[in-house]
Motif scaffolding. Sequence first.
Motif, short mmCIF file in Angstrom:
data_model
loop_
_atom_site.label_atom_id
_atom_site.label_comp_id
_atom_site.label_asym_id
_atom_site.label_seq_id
_atom_site.Cartn_x
_atom_site.Cartn_y
_atom_site.Cartn_z
N THR A 616 15.07 32.47 -0.89
CA THR A 616 16.27 31.70 -0.55
C THR A 616 15.88 30.38 0.08
OG1 THR A 616 17.32 33.81 0.01
CG2 THR A 616 18.50 31.82 0.63
N ALA A 617 14.92 30.49 1.02
CA ALA A 617 14.51 29.28 1.73
C ALA A 617 13.83 28.30 0.78
CB ALA A 617 13.60 29.63 2.89
N LEU A 618 13.00 28.86 -0.12
CA LEU A 618 12.22 27.99 -1.00
C LEU A 618 13.09 27.35 -2.08
CD1 LEU A 618 8.80 29.70 -1.64
CD2 LEU A 618 9.27 27.53 -0.50
N TRP A 619 13.97 28.16 -2.67
CA TRP A 619 14.72 27.67 -3.81
C TRP A 619 16.17 27.39 -3.47
CZ3 TRP A 619 12.62 31.48 -8.10
CH2 TRP A 619 11.29 31.12 -8.38
N HIS A 620 16.37 26.93 -2.25
CA HIS A 620 17.76 26.77 -1.81
C HIS A 620 18.50 25.72 -2.62
CE1 HIS A 620 17.15 22.87 0.19
NE2 HIS A 620 15.92 23.31 0.35
N ARG A 621 17.74 24.90 -3.34
CA ARG A 621 18.43 23.84 -4.06
C ARG A 621 19.13 24.35 -5.32
NH1 ARG A 621 14.92 20.13 -5.70
NH2 ARG A 621 13.13 21.45 -5.19
N LYS A 622 18.68 25.54 -5.82
CA LYS A 622 19.45 26.19 -6.89
C LYS A 622 20.46 27.09 -6.19
CE LYS A 622 15.88 26.28 -10.38
NZ LYS A 622 15.00 27.14 -11.17
#
Lengths: 928, 113, 162, 110, 89, 499
Positions: A616-622
Amino acid sequence: MLYLFLALPFVGAILPALAGNNRNLGASLAALAPLAALTGLLLNAGPIFDGGALVASVPWAPTLGLNLTVRIDGLAFLFAVLVLGIGLLIILYARYYLSARDSMPRFYALLLFFMGAMLGIVVSGNLLMMLVFWELTSIASFLLIGFWSHREDARKGARMALAITGGGGLCLLAGILLLGNIVGSYELDVVLAAGDVIRAHPLYAPMLILVLLGAFTKSAQFPFHFWLPHAMAAPTPVSAYLHSATMVKAGVFLLARLFPALSGTELWTLVVSSAGMATLLIGAYVALFKHDLKGLLAYSTLSHLGLITLLFGFNTPLAAVAAVFHIINHATFKASLFMAAGIIDHETGTRDMRRINGLWKYMPHTAVLAMVAAAAMAGVPLMNGFLSKEMFFAESLHLGLSGIAAWLPPLVATLAGVFSVAYSVRFIHDVFFNGEPIDLPKYPPHEPPRYMKIPVEILVAVCVLVGVAPAWIIAPLLDAAAGATLNGNLPDYSLAVWHGLNLPLMMSVIALVGGLLIYAFRHRLFSLHERLPEVDEKRVFEGLVRMSQGLAWRVTRVFENDSLQDYLRAMLMALVLALFAGLWLSPVDWRLPQMLPVDIPTVALGALLVVAAGVTALWHRKRVFALLLLSVVGLVVSVTFIRFSAPDLALTQLVVEVVTVLLLMLALFFLPDSAALESTARGRVRDAVLSSLVGIGVGAMAWLMMTTDVPRLADWFMAQSVPGGGGTNVVNVILVDFRGFDTFGEITVLAIAALGIYALLRELYLKAPELNGRGRPWAMETHPLILEVVSRPLLSLSLLVSLYIFLRGHNLPGGGFIAGLVTSVALLMQYVANGVSWVQSRIRSHYLAVTGIGLSVALVTGMGSWFFDRPFLTSAHGYLTLPVIGKMHLASALLFDIGVYLTVVGATLLMLSRLGRVSTLDRKRGGH
Amino acid sequence: MELLLSLAIGWLVACGVYLLLRARTFPVVMGLTLITYAVNLFLFASGGITDAGAPVASTDGPWTDPLPQALVLTAIVIGFAMTAYIVILSLRALGDLGDDHVDGDRLPPEDQP
Amino acid sequence: MFAKLFPHPLFSALLAVIWLLLAASYSAGQVLLALLVGWGLPFFSSALWPRRPPLAKPLAMLGFIATVLYDIVIANVVVALLILGPSRRLKPAFVVYPLALEDRLAITVLANTISLTPGTVSADVSLTRHALLIHALNVEDEEELVRSIRERYEKPLQEIFG
Amino acid sequence: MDNLIEGIIVVAVLAGAAFTLVGSLGLAKLPDFYMRLHGPTKATTLGVGAILIASMLFFSPREAGLSLHELMVALFLFITAPVSAHILAKAAMHGDVKRNPKTRGEPWEQ
Amino acid sequence: MIDLSLRIAAVVVGLALLLNLYRLLRGPDLADRLLALDTMYINSIAMIILYGMYRETTLYFEAALLIALIGFVSTVAVAKFLLRGDIIE
Amino acid sequence: MNAHLPVLPVLVPMATAVLLIFGQAWSRGTRRWLSMAGLVVQGAVLATLGGVLAGQGPQAYFLGNWSAPFGIVLVADHLSLWLLWTTWALATAALVYACRGADGVNRRFHVLFHFQLMGINGAFLTGDLFNLFVFFEVLLIASYTLLNHGGGKARTRAALHYVTLNLVGSSVFLIALGMLYASLGTLNMAHLSERMAAVEGTAETLARGAGYLLLLVFGLKAALVPMYAWLPRTYAAASGPVAALFAIMTKVGVYAVLRIFTLLYGEQGRLAGLGDEVLFLVALLTLAAGSLGVFSAHNLRRLSAWMVVLSAGILMAAVAMGGAELLGAMLYYLAHTTLATGLLFLLADRIRERGGAEADDWRLASLPSPGPALGILFLVAAVAAVGLPPLSGFFAKAQLLLASHDHDWSWWYWLALLGSSLILLLAFSRAGSSLFWRRSGQAMAGYEPLAVLVLAGLAATLLVLALAQQPLMELAAKAAADLLDVDAYRQLVLGKEAG
Ligand code: NA
Ligand code: NA
């Protein structure tokens, strides 16, 4: 009676307003109060001249040591007479000075306000009370100097005066608090009697410096002198009043007042006399070169204030007598000179001495008056100024100093005398003679109105009378005042005009001759002076203020930069510090204690949680993806609660999570569903480090929490739940009974949030995107058939579950809150499956009202216990036997839980249904 | 198990904080949600964790501390209200300010006094 | 009158039974409560379920359910094997199924049945409700699939819903 | 009797778990979305169903009376699972997800 | 015996959950991820029922029930989002 | 009813708010009267409570009839009373002011206003730490909503920042609560206090950490460095009456530090005096930041907002130094500064009401002048705020200086107090001369006697504070004494068997 005396000017300040546009009446009304006060004072002066004092005291704030003590002794009497007497003359003078455009009521009100404040300073018998009036004079003078508020120099001059005197006032406050603390009282009597204690106290030096700072700023002593010339932007009556007899005299008054308590040390002598000396010289020197009439007078005022200060600095009784005497004399001649300058300004339209020449021809009467006053200022024999100056010269010679130090005071005194004569001569010669006027704005000048000169004449008469017959005219007053100043230890002194041919007389002669010579060579001196680099203190001061303002602005902007990310970072750094300080500063036992064994399914759950949260933290932009992962985290947290025996938490977490996700989905419709990378790699690393530190800190604390064991309240709750709370589900019993007040607050929070959201969504128009994140149009079908059909029975089924969970809540996991959320979810499902308008048209219930009813039920249930004389929220429970049904357990907490249920349903639906409508409205408009 | 739970809590907090520091409203809200989860677990853990039964008085045997559970329940509800509010607030921000950036710095800087 | 008080009588009965199941207690009080729930929930939510579905032969429903449950169990094993086996051999297909049913509830029940039974998922209902789109995991003959669904599920449903 | 019931419980638990795994395995390994859809909607549902049966058998002797509330969960699952699958399929068709090239027939435009 | 089978079953379901996570992360489409999440909900029901049996308590049963309900709601909501963008319209 | 007095300050506003929820359809006038009536009743409650306290000393109220530490207890002592009165006075002024028209922007204004009061009052009364959290949340959520009252870009942006920061703050609060429960096994403040005295080992570590975290949480509420930067824009963005009411909000943080740190980290135990140095340092930095802000402000809103920061520094430094005398002085100052900043916010709002959105920006010399009535009111407010006689500010400052003089840190405090006063003097004289003197053209339109009356009323309160300082100081001293008498507090809450 004494309070009435003190209150008179303040009360009188209102009177002029009654006069309206009638200027004579206004001035008369203004004069009433001071006249009454002066009369009253003189009528009661008997005891004062006998060396006594009029005293009255009532406590105001005894805790603070602040009493309303009025104490009129000789010194106070002298000043009071000056303040009131000159004040009256100023009122008369101002009547003619002010033009029709100036608001007379305002002017007189401020003047009287100032008069009252000044009077307050001099008659205060309590130092704190004096301080109150001291600061009032600062405020009043600010308003008076800025009277012509449309003029920039007036505004700036007023601000500068306030800044300096106000700042000094702060020092004085500190100093007086210290002084009061040393003495143990702020009562003047006590303080004056405690000189030895004060001087021996370790805090004497800081206290003295602070008090002197207060006095010096007020009296415009070097290096705080620069505000005074700029205060000349005030109307001339103000200058004549404030800068001759009152405002600036407050500082020297303070020196006189506290002379017995504070003087007599080397520090006093050093500080007071050097400040006085410097001011005396600088004032006298600069005065000569001022082309502005009032400027000349302002600097001469500085010089004379320096003289008085220097006299106090001499630290001898005789010098103190001389100082008091010079205070009187300076007040009279300087007030008259200011008035004369005002008349000239008034009649010629300028104050520039390079243009004003030869006025003797046009206004001889005024010229005579001015000449006499100037002679007094110059210290010409037979004038009052001569007498006090002679005393000054004499004292400068008798200081008992040795070596060069012995020469310095007389030298300075003589030098100052020389310049004083020079600028006095200039004031007369340059204005009334010296050829013809040049290009005057008002031409030809003529004598002012008769009554405008009367104040000047009175003052000039005083100058002469005192100068000719001091023993008759002034001796009793001076005795009383000087006696009071010295706290009764008045030395022998003689007030004769002629003391024989002695050194002081020689110095006077040198001063007179030297002054005349200097004036004669003035042109050469002027050109020499002009070549000197000019220090404009005003510009320096304002530049300094502006610079520090700019600096303050820049520093402020660095931190208050409207960046949430920076604010958060600052807070999180503090959080890291707090956590690690906790770990650092106390003993930590890191040994591995006995722990619960780990099992594979739980580890799998842990893995799920870690990966889901991390991604979630890493791919929060999706964003949709991140939201799904967030759901996973929520699910795992719920299951974790089950794993550790917290079914109620699991239930609550589950429903809350789904409602949150619904909410976020609703929001995502409008928010961009993916975002560009904004932070730099370095920024991300920094944030990652910060996050890790917070995580480590919190995790460590969690670890410590779980490995420490202290006696807790748990046993009591478990034991009391059934007998006391009437339910077996202890968590629920705590929620609705033991700690029902928390729940009470909690549902209030929910209700407020709903109200707030309702308000936020009002008039919120968001554009519904026409294409999805990948640029495709949305699906055509709004409500798929199968979903629609299934939603119908599902509603009743879910409501059934909700009811079931509600009813069992008190005994088994469940309760009003969860039931309420389940009901909300069930209804939301209807919105999702069938659409807002379909549902809204079929459900009449007003969610806001439901919320309100819920809160009311909780409130009323809670108050119900009052009828049984029990505190709020006291529960009752018992068994009810009904036919068919049998024994039924009823608890009032159930009623409370109904309140919770209704609030939750109302609030949740209020939020979500409202939000749903926002988009739908736009789509309807857009015709999708 | 205690270690596992502490790690999980710490990790959730770290991830949440990281998200919190992003520049857009949506990750901030998600970060807050993660932090809320972590805090709920944390508060729950303040009563210590056991393999004992749920705090229901009718069942015999050991049970876990019920008080933290009640507190967490309250916290969850309040957290829900707050999350809901900030979600809508971010929408309002989107509507009023035209984008979903959290910082205000890109507004024209106020000029110096 | 009756229809107003009991908008969905069968469903009410079902709810009452479910209540008793959930409560796991069959005391007089619970039965009364169950009846109350069974009546009250449909009554109070009738606004959100306005039309009473046309059930002609409610009892035939039981037989249908039995068939479906049986199919679920049996055919699940088949799907499990398909999943476990190599994916290469699978022959997926989208199949259009022409609907004979017209009632919305009936169509829904059919679609759900298709989804529950192995190898097929009902992926869509045409906007005109004349056809279902079915995705099959492994199908040799589309005609055969359509025919078996028609026989096994749609026919009984047509009977039940008249 | 007890042993028989225990045996049934064990079998049901294990079988349920196995079906659950198979469903998830299908989700993990099948080549396209539509094919993956079959695993969870069926195998998993049945798996949970079996575990619920085990639970009923497990608790009935322990609690007073029959423990049938597990039926409620089953009912929910059996009503909702196909709907979820249906709407997921619709979402996939709308999103134009990749299909296994061997697939015959066409999805519908959404 | 039952105990052992429950432990084994829990491990198996745990594995299933991890497989779901794999699909959730792998995607490739949002529909795949959503399907994985939906499966996760159902698998966690299984997990909770197993745990309840293991602990011999029915206290956790309602949690399973609620997961069934809300798993559905959230799956439908996200699917609706993918279809229409607006879940309540 | 007297028996239930301690809970009434919470219930009266709540009941008012709930009634107003149902009154959405009533006329605006009716809602206003109801809202006012709620305040009047609350005032009566406070007066009665004051009487009871004077006669019988501090009162404990055991909610649900559960004895402490198991149930939740409310404790009404003079400290609570002092803050309740301050809140009430401020709220009354803000509400009357709002009733001139600002309340019409949003139908729910009065509802939220009373909920806000409920939260604040609850925070001042509760004797349970978790309940304090709950009331914090009540007052926060109400403040979020009130902050948005009126809408607009600046408010939305400010709200976003304010809400986010406070949500993080709430999380930290919960973490601290967890740590305290884990280390002391209770949540009742008196009970915590008792157990804290004997804390050691790992529990001590947790309790220490919790202390620092609480400091952070309350520091955020009180806008201390480094968590102060949100405040100016937030307060400046809020509508006038709301900003005025917010003047009390930072004081809730001050109160919390005062109460919690006296009870838990006060005199006894290994953690006695925890955080005093840090708090003092941070308070001085806050004071500096506030002074810089005040000095650099260019409109009245921001000036007032920075005043709030500055006063938080002054208050917290006093809290850190402690001592009965200083705390009494600090409470007097608290009441003064709250009302003075409230007045400033209302004044700024009034100027903007009349002259447009930027009318309180004194760089804009060409705008019309706000006129003499507001000018005099500004003078009064400025005199009070700067700390000049004859208004309360002067005496507050004198009290603070006097009461702090023999403390080890007194030189710092004196320097800070006097220095900040000088800066205030410079800032306010510039503000006043630019706003009222430089703009000498025609006066602004829209002179309204009622508005002047409300503002004058608040200004008069400042004079009353000064004139009646002796009785007030005695009350403040009682408040400080009640606060510091930890043993009596424990005795009151936990009863005789406690020990
Ligand atoms: Na001349
Ligand atoms: Na919508």
